[in-house]
Design an enzyme around this catalytic site. Sequence first.
Site, PDB file in Angstrom:
ATOM      1  N   THR A 120       3.204  10.858  -8.501  1.00 35.76           N
ATOM      2  CA  THR A 120       3.435   9.960  -9.631  1.00 35.76           C
ATOM      3  C   THR A 120       2.236   9.866 -10.568  1.00 35.76           C
ATOM      4  O   THR A 120       2.338   9.294 -11.652  1.00 35.76           O
ATOM      5  CB  THR A 120       3.784   8.549  -9.125  1.00 35.76           C
ATOM      6  OG1 THR A 120       2.740   8.097  -8.244  1.00 35.76           O
ATOM      7  CG2 THR A 120       5.091   8.564  -8.352  1.00 35.76           C
ATOM      8  N   HIS A 173      -5.285   8.036  -4.682  1.00 40.53           N
ATOM      9  CA  HIS A 173      -6.368   7.056  -4.714  1.00 40.53           C
ATOM     10  C   HIS A 173      -6.748   6.646  -3.291  1.00 40.53           C
ATOM     11  O   HIS A 173      -6.163   7.151  -2.315  1.00 40.53           O
ATOM     12  CB  HIS A 173      -5.979   5.840  -5.567  1.00 40.53           C
ATOM     13  CG  HIS A 173      -4.704   5.168  -5.152  1.00 40.53           C
ATOM     14  ND1 HIS A 173      -4.585   4.446  -3.977  1.00 40.53           N
ATOM     15  CD2 HIS A 173      -3.493   5.100  -5.751  1.00 40.53           C
ATOM     16  CE1 HIS A 173      -3.366   3.959  -3.868  1.00 40.53           C
ATOM     17  NE2 HIS A 173      -2.668   4.347  -4.934  1.00 40.53           N
ATOM     18  N   HIS A 176      -4.459   6.110  -0.327  1.00 40.04           N
ATOM     19  CA  HIS A 176      -3.843   7.236   0.384  1.00 40.04           C
ATOM     20  C   HIS A 176      -4.750   7.795   1.478  1.00 40.04           C
ATOM     21  O   HIS A 176      -4.314   8.653   2.258  1.00 40.04           O
ATOM     22  CB  HIS A 176      -3.528   8.369  -0.600  1.00 40.04           C
ATOM     23  CG  HIS A 176      -2.494   8.026  -1.624  1.00 40.04           C
ATOM     24  ND1 HIS A 176      -2.811   7.739  -2.934  1.00 40.04           N
ATOM     25  CD2 HIS A 176      -1.149   7.924  -1.536  1.00 40.04           C
ATOM     26  CE1 HIS A 176      -1.703   7.492  -3.608  1.00 40.04           C
ATOM     27  NE2 HIS A 176      -0.681   7.585  -2.793  1.00 40.04           N
ATOM     28  N   LYS A 231       8.404  -2.133  -4.617  1.00 42.02           N
ATOM     29  CA  LYS A 231       8.438  -2.139  -6.082  1.00 42.02           C
ATOM     30  C   LYS A 231       9.485  -3.132  -6.584  1.00 42.02           C
ATOM     31  O   LYS A 231      10.547  -3.283  -5.983  1.00 42.02           O
ATOM     32  CB  LYS A 231       8.775  -0.740  -6.628  1.00 42.02           C
ATOM     33  CG  LYS A 231       7.876   0.373  -6.111  1.00 42.02           C
ATOM     34  CD  LYS A 231       6.484   0.258  -6.682  1.00 42.02           C
ATOM     35  CE  LYS A 231       5.640   1.470  -6.344  1.00 42.02           C
ATOM     36  NZ  LYS A 231       5.491   1.740  -4.927  1.00 42.02           N
ATOM     37  N   ARG A 283      10.392   3.213 -11.134  1.00 39.18           N
ATOM     38  CA  ARG A 283       9.244   3.938 -11.643  1.00 39.18           C
ATOM     39  C   ARG A 283       9.585   4.635 -12.953  1.00 39.18           C
ATOM     40  O   ARG A 283      10.745   4.943 -13.235  1.00 39.18           O
ATOM     41  CB  ARG A 283       8.800   5.000 -10.630  1.00 39.18           C
ATOM     42  CG  ARG A 283       8.027   4.442  -9.449  1.00 39.18           C
ATOM     43  CD  ARG A 283       7.704   5.560  -8.493  1.00 39.18           C
ATOM     44  NE  ARG A 283       6.840   5.106  -7.414  1.00 39.18           N
ATOM     45  CZ  ARG A 283       6.590   5.817  -6.325  1.00 39.18           C
ATOM     46  NH1 ARG A 283       7.133   7.003  -6.172  1.00 39.18           N
ATOM     47  NH2 ARG A 283       5.790   5.351  -5.381  1.00 39.18           N
ATOM     48  N   GLN A 296      14.446  11.412   1.645  1.00 34.69           N
ATOM     49  CA  GLN A 296      13.261  11.448   2.501  1.00 34.69           C
ATOM     50  C   GLN A 296      13.658  11.803   3.928  1.00 34.69           C
ATOM     51  O   GLN A 296      12.957  12.552   4.607  1.00 34.69           O
ATOM     52  CB  GLN A 296      12.525  10.110   2.479  1.00 34.69           C
ATOM     53  CG  GLN A 296      11.257  10.142   3.338  1.00 34.69           C
ATOM     54  CD  GLN A 296      10.410   8.896   3.206  1.00 34.69           C
ATOM     55  OE1 GLN A 296      10.458   8.199   2.207  1.00 34.69           O
ATOM     56  NE2 GLN A 296       9.641   8.599   4.234  1.00 34.69           N
ATOM     57  N   ASP A 332       4.950   0.471   5.684  1.00 37.25           N
ATOM     58  CA  ASP A 332       6.061   0.183   4.782  1.00 37.25           C
ATOM     59  C   ASP A 332       7.095   1.309   4.776  1.00 37.25           C
ATOM     60  O   ASP A 332       8.194   1.140   4.239  1.00 37.25           O
ATOM     61  CB  ASP A 332       5.550  -0.071   3.356  1.00 37.25           C
ATOM     62  CG  ASP A 332       4.827   1.136   2.768  1.00 37.25           C
ATOM     63  OD1 ASP A 332       4.261   1.924   3.556  1.00 37.25           O
ATOM     64  OD2 ASP A 332       4.830   1.279   1.538  1.00 37.25           O
ATOM     65  N   LYS A 347      -5.779  -5.196  -1.846  1.00 33.50           N
ATOM     66  CA  LYS A 347      -5.129  -3.960  -1.443  1.00 33.50           C
ATOM     67  C   LYS A 347      -6.113  -2.810  -1.510  1.00 33.50           C
ATOM     68  O   LYS A 347      -6.888  -2.693  -2.454  1.00 33.50           O
ATOM     69  CB  LYS A 347      -3.937  -3.689  -2.364  1.00 33.50           C
ATOM     70  CG  LYS A 347      -3.029  -2.565  -1.900  1.00 33.50           C
ATOM     71  CD  LYS A 347      -1.813  -2.464  -2.798  1.00 33.50           C
ATOM     72  CE  LYS A 347      -0.874  -1.360  -2.327  1.00 33.50           C
ATOM     73  NZ  LYS A 347       0.326  -1.262  -3.192  1.00 33.50           N
ATOM     74  N   LYS A 385      -7.682  -0.376  -4.795  1.00 33.95           N
ATOM     75  CA  LYS A 385      -7.633  -1.067  -6.073  1.00 33.95           C
ATOM     76  C   LYS A 385      -8.885  -1.929  -6.246  1.00 33.95           C
ATOM     77  O   LYS A 385      -9.389  -2.517  -5.296  1.00 33.95           O
ATOM     78  CB  LYS A 385      -6.400  -1.976  -6.169  1.00 33.95           C
ATOM     79  CG  LYS A 385      -5.071  -1.249  -6.007  1.00 33.95           C
ATOM     80  CD  LYS A 385      -4.722  -0.450  -7.232  1.00 33.95           C
ATOM     81  CE  LYS A 385      -3.329   0.156  -7.114  1.00 33.95           C
ATOM     82  NZ  LYS A 385      -2.954   0.957  -8.289  1.00 33.95           N
ATOM     83  N   THR A 386      -9.374  -1.996  -7.475  1.00 37.46           N
ATOM     84  CA  THR A 386     -10.456  -2.909  -7.822  1.00 37.46           C
ATOM     85  C   THR A 386     -10.087  -3.578  -9.130  1.00 37.46           C
ATOM     86  O   THR A 386      -9.071  -3.254  -9.745  1.00 37.46           O
ATOM     87  CB  THR A 386     -11.802  -2.163  -8.002  1.00 37.46           C
ATOM     88  OG1 THR A 386     -11.710  -1.330  -9.172  1.00 37.46           O
ATOM     89  CG2 THR A 386     -12.137  -1.313  -6.789  1.00 37.46           C
TER      90      THR A 386
END
Length: 439
Positions: free
Chosen positions: A47, A52, A55, A89, A93, A202, A223, A258, A261-262
């Site tokens: 995506t 990041h 992962h 979500k 997307r 999937q 998840d 999370k 993320k920052t």
Amino acid sequence: MTTPAFRSEFMRTLEERGYIHQCSDLERLDAKAAEGPITAYIGFDATASSLHAGHLLSIMMLRTLQRTGHRPIALMGGGTTKIGDPSGKDEARKMLTDQQIADNIASIRKVFARFLDFEKSKQGFDAFQERTTLLDEGQAADNCAIMENNAAWLDELKYIPLLREVGPHFTINRMLTFDSVKLRLEREQPLTFLEFNYMILQAYDFVELNRRHGCILQMGGSDQWGNIVNGMELGRRMHGADLFALTTPLLTTSSGAKMGKTAGGAVWLDAELLSPYEYWQYWRNAGDADVERFLKLFTELPLDEIAHLAALAGQEINHAKEVLATEATALLHGRGAAEKARETARTTFAEGALAVDLPTIELPRDRFEAGLPIANAFVEAGLVASTSEARRQIKGGGLKVNDATVTDEKALLTLRDLTPEGVIKLSLGRKKHVLLKPV
């Protein structure tokens, strides 16, 4: 869940380092891994042009799998990215074109070359210019990593045959119970029929990888448990395959943030989007309570050395954070880049000197000639999210220009503020620094 005494190095390593959250059958999976090499996969949708730090847990599991003698498959979601995973979500997307997805995959695969050992002659990896050598001399090459793209089979599926072959094994009743669907409906957020198909595709991936490569294990984040179990059961129903599911814990920092993320955005694994220095700083800024856990998950230091580092207290814990940052950065960007980042940090923080390797933002020279509002400068540098946040930081004494505390929120940056090196150094606290360069 009672943890057995594992026989296989793979399962024992995962358990010791804290990777295991759920498993469909711990004892039988351990027995399979102890008998000989197994093949396992994790899927990554394309995506964005980079993965990041969120992962990394999955990537490190694939690396651990290979280092303990087994074969990892990094499955790129060239097909499933066109659908979009609804898990976690509130809205669909953004739809990407085939070319955008292909470009993202081409960019992402460079990261995997850092962590996994691929046999270049197979699975389309000729484009890689570098490889990380994990195999001991003389070790069998049957655990060379594979990269697959599920577009190879999903794009070729015919709708009616798919419905007839796979559809009977899914009930709408059960699909509605999965969190990815149930939570969206409970929040009264629309769930498209397109997204509703994601779990079916999937699941089909697992069946296809079992057919192509003898893959028996799918791993992923907690998840993804429902989606993974779907694939495991589909393989059993369609072909009598003996498949397994294993997930990692949902990983957040001790502050509840999370992973990956920052305030400034995602912690990208691509050096073009986030420099090795900024990546090093991300790990250096870990909370005290996270150091031991992160050392186990994101470095390959021996457990006894990790225990020693985790026992440090007071100011000494900063040494453990430096080791964490350096080891994590070395895995992704190489040892040289990691040591350079550590030295840059020491030069900047310990000696108060201007380090030329700090992140640099180029801005038009005429903006400084006219006078650049200082709050806007910190926003554009990515050190704060908004001008109002910049003003709050100024009131608290948290912002500096060229190591001098900013006291006037209406101040303007001009060419007179340039250092002898021709830049302006912006700082948020003691650890975050960016250079502005007029061009």
